[in-house]
Design a protein around this motif. Structure first.
Motif, PDB file in Angstrom:
ATOM      1  N   SER A 136       0.921  -1.215  -0.100  1.00 45.18           N
ATOM      2  CA  SER A 136       0.047  -0.035  -0.025  1.00 45.18           C
ATOM      3  C   SER A 136       0.904   1.180   0.021  1.00 45.18           C
ATOM      4  O   SER A 136       0.637   2.028  -0.648  1.00 45.18           O
ATOM      5  N   TRP A 137       1.935   1.298   0.927  1.00 49.68           N
ATOM      6  CA  TRP A 137       2.878   2.436   0.806  1.00 49.68           C
ATOM      7  C   TRP A 137       3.412   2.522  -0.468  1.00 49.68           C
ATOM      8  O   TRP A 137       3.483   3.896  -1.067  1.00 49.68           O
ATOM      9  N   ASN A 138       3.892   1.410  -1.108  1.00 44.87           N
ATOM     10  CA  ASN A 138       4.488   1.483  -2.515  1.00 44.87           C
ATOM     11  C   ASN A 138       3.507   2.114  -3.399  1.00 44.87           C
ATOM     12  O   ASN A 138       4.046   3.227  -4.145  1.00 44.87           O
ATOM     13  N   ARG A 139       2.506   1.862  -3.480  1.00 43.57           N
ATOM     14  CA  ARG A 139       1.422   2.206  -4.249  1.00 43.57           C
ATOM     15  C   ARG A 139       1.182   3.839  -4.171  1.00 43.57           C
ATOM     16  O   ARG A 139       1.002   4.464  -5.103  1.00 43.57           O
ATOM     17  N   LEU A 140       0.921   4.162  -2.801  1.00 40.14           N
ATOM     18  CA  LEU A 140       0.615   5.527  -2.548  1.00 40.14           C
ATOM     19  C   LEU A 140       2.081   6.254  -3.338  1.00 40.14           C
ATOM     20  O   LEU A 140       1.921   7.588  -3.797  1.00 40.14           O
ATOM     21  N   MET A 141       3.206   6.092  -2.832  1.00 38.36           N
ATOM     22  CA  MET A 141       4.505   6.834  -3.155  1.00 38.36           C
ATOM     23  C   MET A 141       4.853   6.944  -4.720  1.00 38.36           C
ATOM     24  O   MET A 141       5.204   7.923  -5.300  1.00 38.36           O
ATOM     25  N   VAL A 142       4.689   5.824  -5.244  1.00 35.69           N
ATOM     26  CA  VAL A 142       4.927   5.427  -6.699  1.00 35.69           C
ATOM     27  C   VAL A 142       3.645   6.556  -7.358  1.00 35.69           C
ATOM     28  O   VAL A 142       4.193   7.264  -8.365  1.00 35.69           O
ATOM     29  N   THR A 143       2.315   6.417  -7.191  1.00 32.56           N
ATOM     30  CA  THR A 143       1.398   6.785  -7.797  1.00 32.56           C
ATOM     31  C   THR A 143       1.491   8.556  -7.650  1.00 32.56           C
ATOM     32  O   THR A 143       1.295   9.263  -8.752  1.00 32.56           O
ATOM     33  N   ARG A 144       2.119   8.866  -6.563  1.00 27.14           N
ATOM     34  CA  ARG A 144       2.051  10.475  -6.156  1.00 27.14           C
ATOM     35  C   ARG A 144       3.730  10.828  -6.718  1.00 27.14           C
ATOM     36  O   ARG A 144       4.162  12.196  -6.669  1.00 27.14           O
ATOM     37  N   ARG A 145       4.474   9.999  -7.024  1.00 25.70           N
ATOM     38  CA  ARG A 145       5.914  10.349  -7.523  1.00 25.70           C
ATOM     39  C   ARG A 145       6.796  10.914  -6.522  1.00 25.70           C
ATOM     40  O   ARG A 145       7.689  11.889  -6.743  1.00 25.70           O
ATOM     41  N   ILE A 146       6.595  10.364  -5.262  1.00 26.93           N
ATOM     42  CA  ILE A 146       7.323  11.012  -4.006  1.00 26.93           C
ATOM     43  C   ILE A 146       8.787  10.461  -4.312  1.00 26.93           C
ATOM     44  O   ILE A 146       9.051   9.232  -4.411  1.00 26.93           O
ATOM     45  N   PRO A 147       9.961  11.516  -4.435  1.00 27.75           N
ATOM     46  CA  PRO A 147      11.178  10.923  -4.510  1.00 27.75           C
ATOM     47  C   PRO A 147      11.924  10.546  -3.427  1.00 27.75           C
ATOM     48  O   PRO A 147      11.418  10.896  -2.304  1.00 27.75           O
ATOM     49  N   PRO A 148      13.015   9.859  -3.233  1.00 28.20           N
ATOM     50  CA  PRO A 148      13.809   9.366  -2.165  1.00 28.20           C
ATOM     51  C   PRO A 148      14.064  10.295  -1.393  1.00 28.20           C
ATOM     52  O   PRO A 148      14.557  11.585  -1.891  1.00 28.20           O
ATOM     53  N   GLY A 149      14.116  10.139  -0.104  1.00 32.35           N
ATOM     54  CA  GLY A 149      14.367  11.175   0.813  1.00 32.35           C
ATOM     55  C   GLY A 149      13.494  12.540   0.858  1.00 32.35           C
ATOM     56  O   GLY A 149      13.806  13.269   1.689  1.00 32.35           O
ATOM     57  N   SER A 150      12.250  12.300   0.389  1.00 26.13           N
ATOM     58  CA  SER A 150      11.320  13.588   0.550  1.00 26.13           C
ATOM     59  C   SER A 150      10.843  13.538   1.890  1.00 26.13           C
ATOM     60  O   SER A 150      10.452  12.581   2.488  1.00 26.13           O
ATOM     61  N   THR A 151      10.517  14.679   2.389  1.00 30.34           N
ATOM     62  CA  THR A 151       9.857  14.998   3.541  1.00 30.34           C
ATOM     63  C   THR A 151       8.403  15.274   3.325  1.00 30.34           C
ATOM     64  O   THR A 151       7.748  15.685   4.314  1.00 30.34           O
ATOM     65  N   GLU A 152       8.065  15.548   2.238  1.00 31.94           N
ATOM     66  CA  GLU A 152       6.738  15.734   1.950  1.00 31.94           C
ATOM     67  C   GLU A 152       6.080  14.727   1.392  1.00 31.94           C
ATOM     68  O   GLU A 152       5.674  14.729   0.271  1.00 31.94           O
ATOM     69  N   TRP A 153       5.471  13.928   2.330  1.00 35.38           N
ATOM     70  CA  TRP A 153       4.619  12.640   1.987  1.00 35.38           C
ATOM     71  C   TRP A 153       3.514  12.797   2.797  1.00 35.38           C
ATOM     72  O   TRP A 153       2.692  11.934   2.620  1.00 35.38           O
TER      73      TRP A 153
END
Length: 153
Positions: A136-153
């Protein structure tokens, strides 16, 4: 590629974090929990989660050689013990529910039964919950294109 949104709703974020934390606690093996989360994140191509869970794995004492060979764990000889192999096989079966050409989405009985040999019922339930949570986390982050190290998630 840029992020599509800046933050999850606070209620959703807290709920997801609670599920993940409960699953990890119930599994009772932080190093194994990180191996599972790294492997699912590899399969799902989630750079954000890979970055996070590789760092956590190292912090929990996962050997660098295991991390290096994780993508090919089935071919890595004795690098992973039987319990780790059972958890990784279950991770892959849950993450990729539909084997190529099978036409059905399921976890093979043999994979489930092997995991059940290595984990008692409560720990197996927590392992399944952990695998479900990281997917679930993977799908949330991939879909929203959250980059490595981001603090904006």
């Amino acid at each position: 590629m840029t992020a599509r949104s800046t933050a999850l709703d606070a209620d959703v974020r807290r709920a997801m974090q609670s599920v993940s934390a409960a699953a990890k606690r119930g599994l009772g093996d932080p190093a194994l929990a990180e191996l599972v989360q790294v492997r699912a994140s590899q399969l799902n191509h989630c750079a954000f989660c890979l970055d996070m869970h590789l760092t956590l794995a190292r912090g929990h004492g996962v050997r660098e050689r295991q991390l290096d060979l994780l993508a090919a764990w089935e071919e890595s000889g004795a690098e992973f013990d039987a319990r780790e192999r059972a958890a990784l096989a279950l991770t892959e079966a849950i993450t990729v529910l539909t084997p190529p050409g099978s036409g059905k989405g399921s976890v093979p009985d043999a994979v489930y039964e092997e995991a059940a040999r290595h984990f008692d019922a409560p720990r197996l339930a927590h392992l399944i919950a952990l695998i479900t949570a990281i997917n679930s986390w993977n799908r949330l982050m991939v879909t929203r294109r959250i980059p490595p190290g981001s603090t904006e998630w």
